[in-house]
Design a protein around this motif. Structure first.
Motif, PDB file in Angstrom:
ATOM      1  N   ASP A   4       0.804  -1.200   0.120  1.00 40.95           N
ATOM      2  CA  ASP A   4      -0.074   0.167   0.216  1.00 40.95           C
ATOM      3  C   ASP A   4       1.051   1.449   0.080  1.00 40.95           C
ATOM      4  O   ASP A   4       0.341   2.399  -0.591  1.00 40.95           O
ATOM      5  CB  ASP A   4      -1.042  -0.068   1.031  1.00 40.95           C
ATOM      6  N   LEU A  42      -6.398  -3.877  -6.132  1.00 43.19           N
ATOM      7  CA  LEU A  42      -7.489  -3.366  -5.489  1.00 43.19           C
ATOM      8  C   LEU A  42      -7.052  -2.247  -4.357  1.00 43.19           C
ATOM      9  O   LEU A  42      -6.276  -2.511  -3.367  1.00 43.19           O
ATOM     10  CB  LEU A  42      -8.088  -4.558  -4.434  1.00 43.19           C
ATOM     11  N   GLY A  45     -12.501  -0.983  -1.268  1.00 45.72           N
ATOM     12  CA  GLY A  45     -13.622  -1.992  -1.332  1.00 45.72           C
ATOM     13  C   GLY A  45     -13.043  -3.351  -0.877  1.00 45.72           C
ATOM     14  O   GLY A  45     -12.169  -3.593  -0.479  1.00 45.72           O
ATOM     15  N   LYS A  46     -14.018  -4.488  -1.334  1.00 45.53           N
ATOM     16  CA  LYS A  46     -13.990  -5.721  -1.024  1.00 45.53           C
ATOM     17  C   LYS A  46     -14.347  -6.508  -2.168  1.00 45.53           C
ATOM     18  O   LYS A  46     -15.591  -6.236  -2.625  1.00 45.53           O
ATOM     19  CB  LYS A  46     -14.779  -5.876   0.077  1.00 45.53           C
ATOM     20  N   ARG A  48     -15.268 -10.569  -3.767  1.00 43.68           N
ATOM     21  CA  ARG A  48     -15.651 -12.041  -3.012  1.00 43.68           C
ATOM     22  C   ARG A  48     -15.147 -12.900  -4.550  1.00 43.68           C
ATOM     23  O   ARG A  48     -15.072 -12.491  -5.494  1.00 43.68           O
ATOM     24  CB  ARG A  48     -17.216 -12.385  -3.125  1.00 43.68           C
ATOM     25  N   SER A  63     -11.966 -13.860   0.020  1.00 46.76           N
ATOM     26  CA  SER A  63     -12.247 -12.373  -0.025  1.00 46.76           C
ATOM     27  C   SER A  63     -10.879 -11.803  -0.207  1.00 46.76           C
ATOM     28  O   SER A  63     -10.091 -12.086   0.485  1.00 46.76           O
ATOM     29  CB  SER A  63     -13.206 -11.840   0.963  1.00 46.76           C
ATOM     30  N   LEU A  64     -11.305 -10.440  -0.947  1.00 47.20           N
ATOM     31  CA  LEU A  64      -9.846  -9.719  -0.965  1.00 47.20           C
ATOM     32  C   LEU A  64     -10.230  -8.481  -0.603  1.00 47.20           C
ATOM     33  O   LEU A  64     -11.372  -7.829  -0.666  1.00 47.20           O
ATOM     34  CB  LEU A  64      -9.758  -9.638  -2.765  1.00 47.20           C
ATOM     35  N   GLU A  65      -9.210  -7.852  -0.099  1.00 51.89           N
ATOM     36  CA  GLU A  65      -9.245  -6.484   0.501  1.00 51.89           C
ATOM     37  C   GLU A  65      -8.011  -5.917   0.115  1.00 51.89           C
ATOM     38  O   GLU A  65      -7.263  -6.319  -0.207  1.00 51.89           O
ATOM     39  CB  GLU A  65      -9.780  -6.410   1.856  1.00 51.89           C
ATOM     40  N   VAL A  66      -8.070  -4.353   0.499  1.00 49.91           N
ATOM     41  CA  VAL A  66      -6.954  -3.530   0.005  1.00 49.91           C
ATOM     42  C   VAL A  66      -5.632  -3.953   0.784  1.00 49.91           C
ATOM     43  O   VAL A  66      -5.761  -4.463   1.994  1.00 49.91           O
ATOM     44  CB  VAL A  66      -7.394  -2.248   0.532  1.00 49.91           C
ATOM     45  N   ASP A  68      -5.068  -6.116  -1.910  1.00 51.20           N
ATOM     46  CA  ASP A  68      -4.807  -7.340  -2.643  1.00 51.20           C
ATOM     47  C   ASP A  68      -4.935  -7.137  -4.018  1.00 51.20           C
ATOM     48  O   ASP A  68      -5.171  -6.000  -4.654  1.00 51.20           O
ATOM     49  CB  ASP A  68      -6.060  -8.407  -2.262  1.00 51.20           C
ATOM     50  N   THR A  90     -18.581  -4.692  -2.233  1.00 45.47           N
ATOM     51  CA  THR A  90     -18.936  -3.052  -1.931  1.00 45.47           C
ATOM     52  C   THR A  90     -18.429  -2.453  -3.238  1.00 45.47           C
ATOM     53  O   THR A  90     -17.902  -2.968  -4.327  1.00 45.47           O
ATOM     54  CB  THR A  90     -18.196  -2.586  -0.827  1.00 45.47           C
ATOM     55  N   CYS A  92     -16.052  -0.966  -5.382  1.00 45.73           N
ATOM     56  CA  CYS A  92     -14.476  -1.164  -5.393  1.00 45.73           C
ATOM     57  C   CYS A  92     -13.804  -0.416  -6.556  1.00 45.73           C
ATOM     58  O   CYS A  92     -14.288  -0.036  -7.737  1.00 45.73           O
ATOM     59  CB  CYS A  92     -14.284  -2.675  -5.835  1.00 45.73           C
TER      60      CYS A  92
END
Length: 217
Positions: A4, A42, A45-46, A48, A63-66, A68, A90, A92
């Protein structure tokens, strides 16, 4: 150096070859089988991640989050097609870059290459650690464990699960029919209740569920 942080310090020659894109909830970012010629980072957001099979059954396994990435595994493994479908949960935002730009960035920036390697390792370790577990775990146990994880540490007189039966089926890798059978068994045993079709747990039911699954990861 974390990924990040590196996104805020992208080399200008790389930044010029990136595109910002926005996806709304329910939008498919990539679909299994599509050509894997881009990598998506990413940034908000999130997502699937699910696998779709010829039977029509879908299994949501991650699931992927920031911060990823999508497509990093396919590109580095020299695979032509995406292995899984990634759908926005959400709103993204992603940073899109071609496979060639992604590889060039890795080859010319050691810190970025290490950050990508760490991110891949973090994603792959849980998969390796749990390999085969879901396949051999009875559906009833999968459902009860899923319910316990969704309950988590929530303290309430009445826990209401608003997730659809189809989504539950996707999340535990089974069919809606099987989920309904699991719900019926727990209801008949007094371990859950239904409110307008929604799964609910009173405090006593919550305590019983936690007592069974408290030692599970």
């Amino acid at each position: 150096m974390k990924l990040d942080y590196m996104l805020d310090h992208i080399p200008e020659n790389i930044r010029q070859h990136t595109t910002k894109r926005t996806f709304q909830p329910g939008d498919v970012v990539v679909r299994k089988g599509e050509k894997a010629d881009h990598v998506y980072i990413l940034t908000a957001g999130k997502l699937r991640v699910s696998n779709e099979f010829e039977s029509g059954q879908r299994y949501t396994f991650a699931s992927l989050e920031v911060p990823d990435m999508i497509g990093d595994l396919e590109v580095l493994a020299e695979q032509e097609h995406f292995a899984a479908t990634n759908e926005a949960v959400t709103e993204c935002q992603v940073l899109s870059l071609t496979a060639d730009t992604f590889l060039h960035w890795m080859k010319t920036d050691n810190d970025f290459a290490v950050a990508v390697a760490k991110l891949l390792a973090a994603k792959m370790y849980p998969t390796s650690n749990e390999a085969g577990r879901v396949k051999f775990q009875p559906s009833q146990e999968r459902f009860e464990e899923y319910l316990a994880k969704r309950l988590g540490d929530i303290e309430t007189d009445l826990f209401i699960l608003h997730t659809s039966r189809q989504q539950i089926a996707d999340d535990i890798g089974t069919s809606v029919k099987t989920v309904n059978r699991c719900v019926t068994k727990m209801r008949d045993d007094g371990d859950l209740s239904l409110l307008h079709g929604k799964i609910t747990l009173n405090r006593e039911q919550q305590a019983r569920l936690r007592a069974v699954w408290k030692n599970e990861p």
